[in-house]
Design a protein around this motif. Structure first.
Motif, PDB file in Angstrom:
ATOM      1  N   ALA A  89       0.862  -1.184   0.000  1.00 45.67           N
ATOM      2  CA  ALA A  89       0.000   0.000   0.000  1.00 45.67           C
ATOM      3  C   ALA A  89       0.896   1.231   0.000  1.00 45.67           C
ATOM      4  N   VAL A  90       0.302   2.409  -0.288  1.00 46.34           N
ATOM      5  CA  VAL A  90       1.100   3.634  -0.428  1.00 46.34           C
ATOM      6  C   VAL A  90       0.515   4.772   0.413  1.00 46.34           C
ATOM      7  N   PRO A  91       0.669   4.708   1.737  1.00 47.70           N
ATOM      8  CA  PRO A  91       0.190   5.796   2.598  1.00 47.70           C
ATOM      9  C   PRO A  91       1.191   6.944   2.670  1.00 47.70           C
ATOM     10  N   SER A  92       0.731   8.055   3.237  1.00 48.75           N
ATOM     11  CA  SER A  92       1.590   9.217   3.446  1.00 48.75           C
ATOM     12  C   SER A  92       2.289   9.131   4.796  1.00 48.75           C
ATOM     13  N   ASP A  93       3.250  10.012   4.978  1.00 47.28           N
ATOM     14  CA  ASP A  93       4.149  10.015   6.130  1.00 47.28           C
ATOM     15  C   ASP A  93       3.470   9.823   7.486  1.00 47.28           C
ATOM     16  N   TYR A  94       2.574  10.743   7.860  1.00 48.14           N
ATOM     17  CA  TYR A  94       1.977  10.678   9.192  1.00 48.14           C
ATOM     18  C   TYR A  94       1.142   9.419   9.380  1.00 48.14           C
ATOM     19  N   MET A  95       0.541   8.920   8.292  1.00 44.71           N
ATOM     20  CA  MET A  95      -0.275   7.718   8.384  1.00 44.71           C
ATOM     21  C   MET A  95       0.596   6.481   8.578  1.00 44.71           C
ATOM     22  N   ILE A  96       1.792   6.496   7.996  1.00 49.66           N
ATOM     23  CA  ILE A  96       2.725   5.392   8.225  1.00 49.66           C
ATOM     24  C   ILE A  96       3.062   5.301   9.701  1.00 49.66           C
ATOM     25  N   GLN A  97       3.309   6.448  10.312  1.00 55.47           N
ATOM     26  CA  GLN A  97       3.611   6.491  11.740  1.00 55.47           C
ATOM     27  C   GLN A  97       2.456   5.902  12.559  1.00 55.47           C
ATOM     28  N   PRO A 257       8.213  28.940  -0.298  1.00 48.24           N
ATOM     29  CA  PRO A 257       8.829  30.025   0.476  1.00 48.24           C
ATOM     30  C   PRO A 257      10.098  29.571   1.196  1.00 48.24           C
ATOM     31  N   SER A 258      11.099  30.396   1.150  1.00 50.47           N
ATOM     32  CA  SER A 258      12.411  30.032   1.694  1.00 50.47           C
ATOM     33  C   SER A 258      12.407  29.846   3.204  1.00 50.47           C
ATOM     34  N   GLU A 259      11.404  30.430   3.896  1.00 48.29           N
ATOM     35  CA  GLU A 259      11.366  30.294   5.362  1.00 48.29           C
ATOM     36  C   GLU A 259      10.894  28.922   5.814  1.00 48.29           C
ATOM     37  N   GLY A 260      10.377  28.136   4.867  1.00 45.91           N
ATOM     38  CA  GLY A 260       9.997  26.775   5.209  1.00 45.91           C
ATOM     39  C   GLY A 260       8.608  26.414   4.748  1.00 45.91           C
ATOM     40  N   SER A 261       8.346  25.117   4.727  1.00 46.63           N
ATOM     41  CA  SER A 261       7.037  24.609   4.346  1.00 46.63           C
ATOM     42  C   SER A 261       6.967  23.145   4.746  1.00 46.63           C
ATOM     43  N   ASN A 262       5.958  22.468   4.220  1.00 43.32           N
ATOM     44  CA  ASN A 262       5.806  21.040   4.474  1.00 43.32           C
ATOM     45  C   ASN A 262       6.530  20.220   3.418  1.00 43.32           C
ATOM     46  N   LEU A 263       7.248  19.218   3.870  1.00 44.09           N
ATOM     47  CA  LEU A 263       7.851  18.217   2.999  1.00 44.09           C
ATOM     48  C   LEU A 263       7.047  16.940   3.202  1.00 44.09           C
ATOM     49  N   TRP A 264       6.342  16.480   2.166  1.00 50.46           N
ATOM     50  CA  TRP A 264       5.506  15.296   2.326  1.00 50.46           C
ATOM     51  C   TRP A 264       6.082  14.110   1.562  1.00 50.46           C
ATOM     52  N   PHE A 265       5.727  12.944   2.043  1.00 47.42           N
ATOM     53  CA  PHE A 265       6.147  11.695   1.411  1.00 47.42           C
ATOM     54  C   PHE A 265       4.967  10.754   1.254  1.00 47.42           C
ATOM     55  N   ASP A 266       4.940  10.041   0.144  1.00 45.58           N
ATOM     56  CA  ASP A 266       4.117   8.851   0.004  1.00 45.58           C
ATOM     57  C   ASP A 266       5.086   7.687  -0.112  1.00 45.58           C
ATOM     58  N   ASN A 267       4.997   6.765   0.821  1.00 42.09           N
ATOM     59  CA  ASN A 267       5.911   5.629   0.860  1.00 42.09           C
ATOM     60  C   ASN A 267       5.175   4.315   0.653  1.00 42.09           C
ATOM     61  N   VAL A 330      15.212  22.476   0.905  1.00 46.56           N
ATOM     62  CA  VAL A 330      14.760  21.237   1.549  1.00 46.56           C
ATOM     63  C   VAL A 330      15.100  21.237   3.031  1.00 46.56           C
ATOM     64  N   SER A 331      16.229  21.823   3.377  1.00 46.71           N
ATOM     65  CA  SER A 331      16.650  21.828   4.790  1.00 46.71           C
ATOM     66  C   SER A 331      15.701  22.625   5.672  1.00 46.71           C
ATOM     67  N   HIS A 332      14.888  23.501   5.089  1.00 47.20           N
ATOM     68  CA  HIS A 332      13.940  24.304   5.858  1.00 47.20           C
ATOM     69  C   HIS A 332      12.529  23.709   5.865  1.00 47.20           C
ATOM     70  N   LEU A 333      12.365  22.552   5.253  1.00 45.01           N
ATOM     71  CA  LEU A 333      11.052  21.934   5.175  1.00 45.01           C
ATOM     72  C   LEU A 333      10.802  21.029   6.380  1.00 45.01           C
ATOM     73  N   GLN A 334       9.529  20.880   6.729  1.00 44.68           N
ATOM     74  CA  GLN A 334       9.144  20.073   7.883  1.00 44.68           C
ATOM     75  C   GLN A 334       8.159  18.983   7.466  1.00 44.68           C
ATOM     76  N   VAL A 335       8.342  17.796   8.051  1.00 40.88           N
ATOM     77  CA  VAL A 335       7.459  16.659   7.773  1.00 40.88           C
ATOM     78  C   VAL A 335       6.381  16.601   8.846  1.00 40.88           C
ATOM     79  N   TYR A 336       5.155  16.344   8.437  1.00 45.56           N
ATOM     80  CA  TYR A 336       4.076  16.217   9.408  1.00 45.56           C
ATOM     81  C   TYR A 336       4.221  14.925  10.210  1.00 45.56           C
ATOM     82  N   ASP A 337       4.048  15.046  11.519  1.00 42.29           N
ATOM     83  CA  ASP A 337       3.971  13.886  12.397  1.00 42.29           C
ATOM     84  C   ASP A 337       2.511  13.545  12.644  1.00 42.29           C
ATOM     85  N   ASP A 338       2.270  12.303  13.025  1.00 41.22           N
ATOM     86  CA  ASP A 338       0.932  11.944  13.479  1.00 41.22           C
ATOM     87  C   ASP A 338       0.723  12.606  14.838  1.00 41.22           C
ATOM     88  N   LEU A 339      -0.254  13.473  14.947  1.00 44.77           N
ATOM     89  CA  LEU A 339      -0.478  14.246  16.173  1.00 44.77           C
ATOM     90  C   LEU A 339      -1.245  13.478  17.238  1.00 44.77           C
TER      91      LEU A 339
END
Length: 359
Positions: A89-97, A257-267, A330-339
């Protein structure tokens, strides 16, 4: 005569059974096949080049049963219920967690992988799956801003705070997502996109509320169509959606934006109910081959995490910083965690309250 009719009926029944079985095994949409020479793949709609599925079958002998879902939550519910056995299956980052925590996934045996060395180290060992014990990256992307140069000057829309400019009154389409909508004010206030402070969340909601005069619409998948048709000057959405919009309108551009954003993954993951592990590993190795990964990336339009595949892409694609941003970005991007359930509900409630203020 009765014996002849009976014999004919028997022959017809055999033919029907064989024909039906062939159709059953050949299905690639919505059939969960139980044959040993099959791979049951559960993926987002139109999220793989169909030619690759045929190539995989030709090379390995495994037929592909391809079923689709339209949200991580729908995928999670079906796998948790356990009525259907998917091999991958191919869920996204926070769902994998979340799935990992609930023991819905099988660990991946790296000794059976032949192509893990092809992946960019930047996209391995992420917070949602340390050491890639349960997943391999499939596609990745960002949350960013689309703007139309017919109506907007590039210098006026380089940062998240630019969205609040009075000149953009009633001109912005915002993706209908609580995490993404609240990530923007959180980032502008130098907070984590995974913030769990009531005060910080309230402040982010308050700032987002002040953006409402500039909001033309809060929509989901329709954003790419509306932007391609010049229905709005600006949109906040995902890089993959932006890529499709840009391909249909030469006046559109995408920035992170250079100040940062979301970096998402489908794994890609292996659900605990997987029955065809040999087929699953064959596919993981197949899709990790640079040539196959590059073909898939060209077809889908999303960024591939396979560094050797990137080298095979046309120069215009691999050098496009809109979708393959620099290491600094990329270094300024953040990955969503499962909250967790409590904080997920708080984010959802905060965004819903914001939406209710829409004119």
């Amino acid at each position: 005569m009765r014996k002849i009719i009976t014999s004919i009926m028997a022959i017809l029944m055999v033919i029907l059974i064989l024909f039906g079985t062939q159709r059953y095994l050949s299905s690639k949409t919505g059939t969960n096949v139980s044959s040993d020479k099959v791979l049951n793949l559960y993926n987002w709609g139109d999220y793989i080049d169909p030619a690759l599925l045929k190539k995989f079958t030709k090379e390995t002998g495994y037929r592909v049963s391809y079923e689709t879902f339209d949200s991580n939550e729908a995928m999670y519910t079906k796998i948790k219920q356990g009525g259907t056995s998917y091999d991958l299956a191919v869920p996204s980052d926070y769902m994998i967690q979340k799935m990992k925590r609930e023991k819905l996934l099988l660990p991946i045996d790296h000794s059976k992988l032949t192509g893990i060395g092809n992946y960019d180290n930047r996209f391995l060992n992420q917070s949602f799956d340390k050491n890639n014990r349960y997943s391999l990256p499939y596609f990745w992307g960002t949350l960013g801003i689309i703007y139309n140069d017919k109506y907007v000057n590039a210098k006026d829309i380089q940062h998240w705070d630019d969205l609040w400019s009075p000149q953009f009154k009633n001109q912005i389409m915002l993706v209908d997502s609580a995490r993404d909508g609240l990530a923007i004010p959180l980032i502008t206030q130098n907070k984590s996109v995974n913030d769990k402070s009531r005060a910080d969340l309230a402040a982010a909601q308050a700032k987002l509320r002040t953006l409402m005069p500039n909001i033309k619409a809060i929509v989901a998948d329709e954003i790419k169509m509306y932007m391609a048709q010049n229905e709005a000057s600006i949109a906040v959405t995902y890089s993959g959606e932006a890529a499709e919009a840009l391909s249909n309108n030469k006046h559109l551009h995408y920035i992170v934006p250079s100040e940062g954003s979301n970096l998402w993954f489908d794994n890609i993951v292996m659900p605990k109910t997987a029955k065809h592990k040999a087929a699953a590993y064959a596919f993981l190795n197949f899709i990790s081959e640079p040539k196959n990964a590059a073909q898939n990336a060209e077809y889908i339009g999303y960024a591939t995490p396979n560094k050797k595949a990137v080298a095979l892409l046309p120069k215009a694609i691999r050098d496009d910083k809109q979708f393959y941003p620099s290491n600094q970005t990329v270094s300024h991007l953040q990955v969503y965690d499962d909250l967790g359930q409590t904080w997920t509900e708080r984010y959802n409630d905060a965004f819903l309250e914001f939406k209710m203020t829409q004119r």
